[in-house]
Design an enzyme around this catalytic site. Structure first.
Site, PDB file in Angstrom:
ATOM      1  N   GLU A 159     -12.247  -7.978  -0.535  1.00 35.27           N
ATOM      2  CA  GLU A 159     -12.095  -7.888   0.910  1.00 35.27           C
ATOM      3  C   GLU A 159     -12.615  -6.567   1.459  1.00 35.27           C
ATOM      4  O   GLU A 159     -13.078  -6.490   2.604  1.00 35.27           O
ATOM      5  CB  GLU A 159     -10.630  -8.048   1.309  1.00 35.27           C
ATOM      6  CG  GLU A 159     -10.426  -8.009   2.822  1.00 35.27           C
ATOM      7  CD  GLU A 159      -8.964  -7.997   3.231  1.00 35.27           C
ATOM      8  OE1 GLU A 159      -8.615  -8.786   4.116  1.00 35.27           O
ATOM      9  OE2 GLU A 159      -8.193  -7.195   2.667  1.00 35.27           O
ATOM     10  N   ASP A 160     -12.568  -5.530   0.646  1.00 37.17           N
ATOM     11  CA  ASP A 160     -12.971  -4.207   1.126  1.00 37.17           C
ATOM     12  C   ASP A 160     -14.459  -4.099   1.387  1.00 37.17           C
ATOM     13  O   ASP A 160     -14.919  -3.119   1.985  1.00 37.17           O
ATOM     14  CB  ASP A 160     -12.546  -3.126   0.128  1.00 37.17           C
ATOM     15  CG  ASP A 160     -11.041  -2.961   0.062  1.00 37.17           C
ATOM     16  OD1 ASP A 160     -10.391  -3.140   1.110  1.00 37.17           O
ATOM     17  OD2 ASP A 160     -10.519  -2.661  -1.023  1.00 37.17           O
ATOM     18  N   CYS A 174      -6.393  -8.502  -0.161  1.00 38.10           N
ATOM     19  CA  CYS A 174      -7.603  -7.812  -0.626  1.00 38.10           C
ATOM     20  C   CYS A 174      -8.315  -8.549  -1.748  1.00 38.10           C
ATOM     21  O   CYS A 174      -9.422  -8.169  -2.129  1.00 38.10           O
ATOM     22  CB  CYS A 174      -7.311  -6.374  -1.019  1.00 38.10           C
ATOM     23  SG  CYS A 174      -6.004  -6.171  -2.210  1.00 38.10           S
ATOM     24  N   HIS A 230      -4.555   1.400   2.722  1.00 40.30           N
ATOM     25  CA  HIS A 230      -5.269   0.726   3.810  1.00 40.30           C
ATOM     26  C   HIS A 230      -4.287   0.264   4.873  1.00 40.30           C
ATOM     27  O   HIS A 230      -3.085   0.125   4.595  1.00 40.30           O
ATOM     28  CB  HIS A 230      -6.020  -0.506   3.293  1.00 40.30           C
ATOM     29  CG  HIS A 230      -7.200  -0.205   2.418  1.00 40.30           C
ATOM     30  ND1 HIS A 230      -7.410  -0.830   1.204  1.00 40.30           N
ATOM     31  CD2 HIS A 230      -8.240   0.653   2.592  1.00 40.30           C
ATOM     32  CE1 HIS A 230      -8.528  -0.376   0.664  1.00 40.30           C
ATOM     33  NE2 HIS A 230      -9.047   0.525   1.482  1.00 40.30           N
ATOM     34  N   ARG A 252     -16.864   3.059  -5.152  1.00 44.63           N
ATOM     35  CA  ARG A 252     -16.772   1.649  -4.791  1.00 44.63           C
ATOM     36  C   ARG A 252     -17.988   1.139  -4.017  1.00 44.63           C
ATOM     37  O   ARG A 252     -18.080  -0.058  -3.753  1.00 44.63           O
ATOM     38  CB  ARG A 252     -15.483   1.398  -3.979  1.00 44.63           C
ATOM     39  CG  ARG A 252     -14.199   1.720  -4.747  1.00 44.63           C
ATOM     40  CD  ARG A 252     -13.017   1.044  -4.105  1.00 44.63           C
ATOM     41  NE  ARG A 252     -13.181  -0.400  -4.081  1.00 44.63           N
ATOM     42  CZ  ARG A 252     -12.359  -1.243  -3.444  1.00 44.63           C
ATOM     43  NH1 ARG A 252     -11.324  -0.765  -2.782  1.00 44.63           N
ATOM     44  NH2 ARG A 252     -12.574  -2.543  -3.470  1.00 44.63           N
ATOM     45  N   ARG A 283      -9.442   5.692   3.939  1.00 48.49           N
ATOM     46  CA  ARG A 283     -10.798   5.374   3.494  1.00 48.49           C
ATOM     47  C   ARG A 283     -11.764   5.139   4.665  1.00 48.49           C
ATOM     48  O   ARG A 283     -12.974   5.107   4.475  1.00 48.49           O
ATOM     49  CB  ARG A 283     -10.764   4.136   2.600  1.00 48.49           C
ATOM     50  CG  ARG A 283      -9.942   4.309   1.326  1.00 48.49           C
ATOM     51  CD  ARG A 283     -10.742   4.998   0.241  1.00 48.49           C
ATOM     52  NE  ARG A 283      -9.948   5.239  -0.955  1.00 48.49           N
ATOM     53  CZ  ARG A 283      -9.795   4.362  -1.940  1.00 48.49           C
ATOM     54  NH1 ARG A 283     -10.361   3.168  -1.852  1.00 48.49           N
ATOM     55  NH2 ARG A 283      -9.084   4.661  -2.995  1.00 48.49           N
ATOM     56  N   LEU A 295      -8.899   2.821  -8.844  1.00 50.72           N
ATOM     57  CA  LEU A 295      -8.418   3.982  -8.096  1.00 50.72           C
ATOM     58  C   LEU A 295      -7.010   3.736  -7.559  1.00 50.72           C
ATOM     59  O   LEU A 295      -6.677   2.626  -7.135  1.00 50.72           O
ATOM     60  CB  LEU A 295      -9.352   4.271  -6.924  1.00 50.72           C
ATOM     61  CG  LEU A 295     -10.812   4.583  -7.264  1.00 50.72           C
ATOM     62  CD1 LEU A 295     -11.617   4.720  -5.980  1.00 50.72           C
ATOM     63  CD2 LEU A 295     -10.909   5.842  -8.112  1.00 50.72           C
TER      64      LEU A 295
END
Length: 391
Positions: free
Chosen positions: A203-204, A384, A299, A223, A269, A155
């Site tokens: 990391e997300d 990330c 982010h 995700r 997000r 994305l």
């Protein structure tokens, strides 16, 4: 000594992880020395000012204040600071560290009999002749996940799509892992998830604070499957788990931790409900959760990260509100706003920010450079690609 260490680990859980260990270490040593009251421990270089007015520790025989309290407490604070900078002390080694401090104090105080009985496992300690103490090696681990064969389908939100070289991306990912290992980090691989193009941005999937891993609920529906195996992996490392639940959304890349202050990006997000849930999990651990606007980038940590001294760094055109941070330093390149703290003033950062690297060198830091060009094409950065576990 071990029993006292266990008691202290539970008694200071409301504090931030780094502060917990600082307090537990000092109070453990003071307790062993028969020092039963600590009014205040001040350590400016760690930005720690902890008042332990209600914490009393006595020896096995009596409860009056130990006779060496005034003379010894400053030395313990000084020695603790030396041990805790730049690495953090693992909770399983507090008794060994305390013994090392006692041995050090023994050299400077001839009239005291020190109850030293613990032994140092050679495989777990690093010894230095300066001061005569032994400190255990910090346990620094990182969760990582290999790129998906579908990486190029990842994305994007704020940039145009360009071709991604998958083979080069896989090599760059391995070089990123190798860079962590080269400076003493242990990399733990989360099982690959080939059907999720963005899975490499591990990391997300979570936010780790102290011994708690808050499993994220991704702001992008595609995700959300990434989190399950990441949760299994962090649980296997000994962390407690909490979860963001519907209607909350939160991406780990929106969370910047600086000591006990936790900045969370709002507007992309991550939504307000996700931030409120995160605050509910972290506040009991001593964290202050602060929402900051994010509209110009994917982010929060696409816009800003922080140096070891807590200074927030960012590329001005992409930072919504620099005034939201206590200290802020503008950097000359977008990728220069992304650093991973490796310890000993080393900063992992991208090869695409040479001017920022020069700036950091002028400030006394040591950039460790990695090329992550293929991940930058998908709004990725050095932060990330891993979840850092500093416990």
């Amino acid at each position: 000594m071990r029993l006292l260490a266990e008691l202290l680990r539970t008694a200071v859980l409301h504090l931030h992880q780094r502060e917990q260990r600082f307090v537990a270490l000092i109070v453990l040593v003071l307790g062993v020395l028969d020092l039963v009251l600590v009014d205040r421990v001040l350590c400016p270089q760690l930005r720690v000012d902890l008042r332990l007015l209600s914490l009393r520790v006595g020896d096995q025989h009596r409860s009056e204040v130990g006779q060496h309290s005034v003379a010894v407490a400053p030395d313990v604070a000084k020695l603790a600071q030396r041990l805790l900078e730049p690495a953090m002390i693992g909770k399983d080694h507090l008794d060994h560290v305390a013994t090392g401090l006692l041995q050090n104090l023994r050299h400077s105080t001839s009239s005291t009999v020190w109850p030293v009985s613990a032994r140092y496992p050679e495989s777990e300690t690093v010894c230095t002749t300066e001061g005569g103490y032994c400190a255990p090696m910090a346990t620094t681990r990182a969760l990582v996940r290999r790129p998906s064969p579908r990486l190029a389908e990842g994305l994007i939100t704020h940039i145009d799509r360009v071709p991604v070289d998958l083979d080069l991306a896989v090599r760059q990912w391995q070089e990123y892992v190798d860079a962590l290992v080269a400076v003493g980090w242990e990399c733990v691989e989360v099982p690959a998830i080939d059907d999720c193009p963005d899975g490499v941005f591990v990391e997300d999937t979570m936010v780790v604070f102290g011994d708690l891993a808050v499993i994220a609920r991704a702001g992008a529906d595609e995700r959300r499957p990434e989190a399950a195996e990441a949760e299994v992996s962090v649980t296997a490392q000994g962390y407690r788990v909490a979860r963001i639940t519907e209607p909350g959304t939160l991406d780990g890349g929106d969370v910047l931790k600086i000591g006990s202050t936790v900045y969370v990006g709002l507007g992309g997000r991550t939504n307000q409900e996700g931030i409120d849930q995160l605050r509910g999990f972290l506040q009991p651990l001593g964290a202050e959760v602060i929402a900051v606007p994010v509209h110009k980038v994917l982010h929060l940590k696409s816009a800003v990260t922080a140096l070891p001294d807590g200074t927030v760094i960012g590329y001005e055109p992409l930072v919504d509100d620099p005034a939201a941070f206590a200290t802020y330093l503008a950097v000359p390149e977008e990728a220069g706003s992304h650093v991973v703290l490796l310890g000993e003033n080393r900063l992992l950062m991208a090869a695409s920010a040479p001017k920022s690297a020069d700036l950091f060198r002028s400030l006394g830091y040591h950039p460790v450079i990695v090329d992550i060009s293929e991940f930058e094409k998908l709004e990725g950065c050095v932060t990330c690609l891993s979840v850092r576990l500093r416990a």
